[in-house]
Design an enzyme around this catalytic site. Sequence first.
Site, short mmCIF file in Angstrom:
data_model
loop_
_atom_site.label_atom_id
_atom_site.label_comp_id
_atom_site.label_asym_id
_atom_site.label_seq_id
_atom_site.Cartn_x
_atom_site.Cartn_y
_atom_site.Cartn_z
N THR A 134 -40.51 54.24 -11.18
CA THR A 134 -40.99 54.67 -12.54
C THR A 134 -39.43 54.63 -13.53
O THR A 134 -38.47 55.02 -13.27
CB THR A 134 -41.52 55.74 -12.50
OG1 THR A 134 -42.58 55.91 -11.69
CG2 THR A 134 -42.06 56.42 -13.98
N LYS A 161 -43.07 54.62 -18.45
CA LYS A 161 -43.77 55.81 -19.22
C LYS A 161 -43.74 55.34 -20.42
O LYS A 161 -42.44 55.21 -21.14
CB LYS A 161 -42.97 57.06 -18.85
CG LYS A 161 -43.19 57.50 -17.26
CD LYS A 161 -44.50 58.04 -17.23
CE LYS A 161 -44.68 58.78 -15.60
NZ LYS A 161 -46.01 59.31 -15.52
N LYS A 264 -54.05 61.88 -6.67
CA LYS A 264 -52.91 62.42 -6.46
C LYS A 264 -53.60 63.69 -5.39
O LYS A 264 -54.28 64.29 -5.97
CB LYS A 264 -52.19 63.06 -7.40
CG LYS A 264 -51.25 62.00 -8.29
CD LYS A 264 -50.76 62.48 -9.61
CE LYS A 264 -50.14 61.26 -10.36
NZ LYS A 264 -49.79 61.94 -11.93
MG LIG Z 1 -50.01 59.12 -14.53
#
Ligand SMILES: [Mg+2]
Length: 343
Positions: A134, A161, A264
């Site tokens: 990321t 992001k 998640k």
């Molecule tokens: Mg996310």
Amino acid sequence: MSKIIDIIFKPTLYKYKKPFHITGSISYEAKNLEVIIKTESGVEGYGEVSPSWRVNGESIDIIIPLEKRVREVLIGEDVRNWRKILEIIDTFKSTPGLKTALGFATIDAFCVECEIGVWEFFGGYTDNIETDKTVSIGEVDEMVEDAIRINKEGFRKIKIKVGENLLKDIEAVYKISKKTKAEYIVDANMGYSPKEAVYFAKKLYSLGIDISLFEQPVNFLDIEGLKYVRYNSPYPVCADESLKTRYDAKKLAKEEAVDFFNIKLGKSGISDALSIVEIAKSFNIGLMIGCFSESSIGVNQSVHFACGVGGFKYCDLDSHLMLDEKKYRGKFLQKKNKIFVRK
Ligand SMILES: [Mg+2]
């Protein structure tokens, strides 16, 4: 011989190698908790929770006082009755991360007793997955440099992001895509309005940029908004913050709001995560697996879940790579972008 005789809560603290900036939040450290479940045969099972206040309203200060209650309800239970144990664990509704750590530690202990890997317990679909890495929010040049470095490290999927500044976000994604060779996932972490999200996607599409997934463009409660983005954007839309329980999955699926689910374990616990996989299959919704700020012990949970269950097209399991962790302790091997379960 498989009864739980002890449960240990062990708080841990990890610093991020570099502050991790996403919409509305900058993380400098992760206050996690390890859970160790011991059985009468001397076996130990390990779990970890990285509590997310932003997503779950869960924090280390909320979890630690639950130790007494956890011990009361779980000590004496037999890990061979793991489904029953998961049902007991599911009563801890307001702490989904803790549910995961307890559930995984139970299954981990059971698997040690059975002499099988947890990934085999979950189905043994594959022994390896590929993860993305990321790029957190920053100045455009900094984001481009990070992406180039990640690409050079061997990652072929890059998550970017976005969500705090629409025009700057478009510039960052455009420049990253010109300087790297990868598949891109963009994650707005709820930062856009539905119209901003559609503008973002259409603009990048008109510039010839291919994006594999557009993650959680709008607020988690705005299911109509997600659906609006899905049907007005050229890119597949993925629910993250909107998807916690199996009931969220059912609603998102029935509303036809998204193309992908980002599961998640820390949002759902083991039993809901298993249910969400089946709901996704029933509605032809694609699967992604993600993480919070877990160390290798916590990422291990998602690695074994994803490898065992199979079918996860995107794996975003990189938190352990971002934390300053002295020693990897997961039962997996990381080779650049590839993760192999240890047999
Ligand atoms: Mg996310």
